[in-house]
Design a protein around this motif. Sequence first.
Motif, PDB file in Angstrom:
ATOM      1  N   LYS A 152       0.812  -1.211   0.000  1.00  0.00           N
ATOM      2  CA  LYS A 152       0.000   0.000   0.000  1.00  0.00           C
ATOM      3  C   LYS A 152       0.847   1.264   0.000  1.00  0.00           C
ATOM      4  CE  LYS A 152      -4.131  -1.903   2.264  1.00  0.00           C
ATOM      5  NZ  LYS A 152      -5.023  -1.839   3.448  1.00  0.00           N
ATOM      6  N   SER A 153       2.079   1.181   0.476  1.00  0.00           N
ATOM      7  CA  SER A 153       2.948   2.349   0.532  1.00  0.00           C
ATOM      8  C   SER A 153       3.837   2.478  -0.690  1.00  0.00           C
ATOM      9  CB  SER A 153       3.825   2.286   1.791  1.00  0.00           C
ATOM     10  OG  SER A 153       4.639   1.122   1.773  1.00  0.00           O
ATOM     11  N   ASN A 155       4.242   2.934  -4.858  1.00  0.00           N
ATOM     12  CA  ASN A 155       3.562   3.401  -6.068  1.00  0.00           C
ATOM     13  C   ASN A 155       4.575   3.413  -7.201  1.00  0.00           C
ATOM     14  OD1 ASN A 155       1.805   4.416  -7.926  1.00  0.00           O
ATOM     15  ND2 ASN A 155       1.728   6.482  -7.070  1.00  0.00           N
ATOM     16  N   LEU A 190      -8.004  -1.968  -1.780  1.00  0.00           N
ATOM     17  CA  LEU A 190      -6.897  -2.146  -2.723  1.00  0.00           C
ATOM     18  C   LEU A 190      -7.328  -1.845  -4.152  1.00  0.00           C
ATOM     19  CD1 LEU A 190      -5.345  -5.453  -1.324  1.00  0.00           C
ATOM     20  CD2 LEU A 190      -4.294  -3.187  -1.297  1.00  0.00           C
ATOM     21  N   ARG A 192      -9.613   0.316  -5.012  1.00  0.00           N
ATOM     22  CA  ARG A 192      -9.702   1.779  -5.103  1.00  0.00           C
ATOM     23  C   ARG A 192      -8.313   2.403  -5.250  1.00  0.00           C
ATOM     24  NH1 ARG A 192     -12.544   2.287  -1.058  1.00  0.00           N
ATOM     25  NH2 ARG A 192     -10.976   2.721   0.541  1.00  0.00           N
ATOM     26  N   ILE A 193      -7.332   1.890  -4.503  1.00  0.00           N
ATOM     27  CA  ILE A 193      -5.964   2.406  -4.607  1.00  0.00           C
ATOM     28  C   ILE A 193      -5.399   2.142  -5.997  1.00  0.00           C
ATOM     29  CG2 ILE A 193      -3.610   2.098  -3.740  1.00  0.00           C
ATOM     30  CD1 ILE A 193      -4.811   1.495  -0.995  1.00  0.00           C
ATOM     31  N   ARG A 197      -4.148   4.928  -8.809  1.00  0.00           N
ATOM     32  CA  ARG A 197      -2.767   4.883  -9.305  1.00  0.00           C
ATOM     33  C   ARG A 197      -2.670   4.457 -10.768  1.00  0.00           C
ATOM     34  NH1 ARG A 197       0.137   1.784  -4.170  1.00  0.00           N
ATOM     35  NH2 ARG A 197       0.020   3.522  -2.687  1.00  0.00           N
TER      36      ARG A 197
END
Length: 490
Positions: A152-153, A155, A190, A192-193, A197
């Motif tokens: 999650k951290s 990108n 996840l 949505r993330i 991105r």
Amino acid sequence: MSEDVEMKDQATPSQSVSSALPSALQHLKGISSIIESGSYSKEVRRIARALRLTFALRRKLTAPLLSSFLDYVLVPASELHAKLSSYLPSPKEGDREMEVDSATSAIQNPVAKHLLPELEIYCYLLVLLFLIDQKRYDAAKACSSASIVRLKSLNRRTVDVIASRLYFYYSYSYELAGDLAEIRGNLLALHRIATLRHDELGQETLLNLLLRNYLHYNLYDQAEKLRSKAPRFEAHSNQQFCRYLFYLGKIRTIQLEYTDAKESLLQAARKAPSAARGFRIQCNKWALIVRLLLGEVPERNVFMQRGMEKALRPYFELTNAVRIGDLDLFMNVAEKFGTTFNRDGTHNLIVRLRHNVIRTGLRNISISYSRISLADVAKKLRLNSANPVADAESIVAKAIRDGAVEASLDHADGWMVSKETGDIYSTNEPQFAFNSRIAFCLNMHNEAVRALRFPPNTHKEKESAEKRRERHQQEQELAKHIEEEDDDDF
């Protein structure tokens, strides 16, 4: 002399084991170098190639091998090294010498001070694969959850390929442990993330995992709402696209949209790789039921596909009962293979087939008799009810209204009078059949054209001999690993 011979014979197994482990370790070191070069050059295809090479080594993963590789890639005193090592079982006494040798080789070949995120996530994936293969599901759940927190951290586009595999095994580990409902909210977060991105491969994977999560608990309405509102784009992974088509076909089947369901299920079965036999069997099972619900009779060669005869045997007997229109035989087959149908999730669909069996039997009666009494119709259909004649009358009336039977009903005398069958070529049926075939061929041609790939900038610069040799090698490896790909990916 005999003692020397015995000592030599006893030494050969240990030598073979010790030679097999370093070879696998060298392969993993080579894969880590490919990931490192792909990270620095920002080439996603190198990361994908490293994953293909990894899954070819999956059967060779052992605890000593993974601990040696972690010593090589990670800093031994780091927090990540301690966390991943805690998931591995304690090494045996015979493996300590191997670990000492690998540790010395890691010291002789020091890695970079700054650990790349791609290698970090790759270590999580290796340990997770080993835990799942060893059926240590609780440890696999903990390892996958820790990897998702770390993902999650991050990108980075070069991490997306490895992350998509981690998402899959994250859900798979919880499914094997029977706790699939616990991660539904996390999967939505996840997804949505990944959407924010612009991680399209992650969106594909997570959408399929969410659909599988909903369908596992028979939440078809929620699955359809998610599918209809999720962003759609061109497929990046053939495996994920096959899964999406399979889940879409199941949703359409429950919603009584059998034509769309048949198209999706058959397309998923065609596009699936030949190694994914279990997935193709499931697609064929659902497609056979859908075709029966549409009134079609599948060809015999569908049940005789290589490696599928035993799995499709219950559906072959079911198809035979529907084709004959024998209600008693249909009920016996449904009762005989009830556990199989419940395990496949098709029992509720087979209950719907009872009406099709009665309609098929009625169609055979209308072809055989120009006029028949309703009492005889009830006997031939074997309607066991309080008033079989009234039931037969209502069944015949509904079949005539739906166009399934070309006949008329004489209510006064209690007769069903069949009409003469006309020439089918005087109707629009042949035109519809040719139209569907032409549309299928055109769609296949368009998909083949869209799937064509060309090397970039071929019209601007000439390819050197070294680059050409490297490209040919990568293409050969890609073709080889696609052929040998394990069906556990499905």
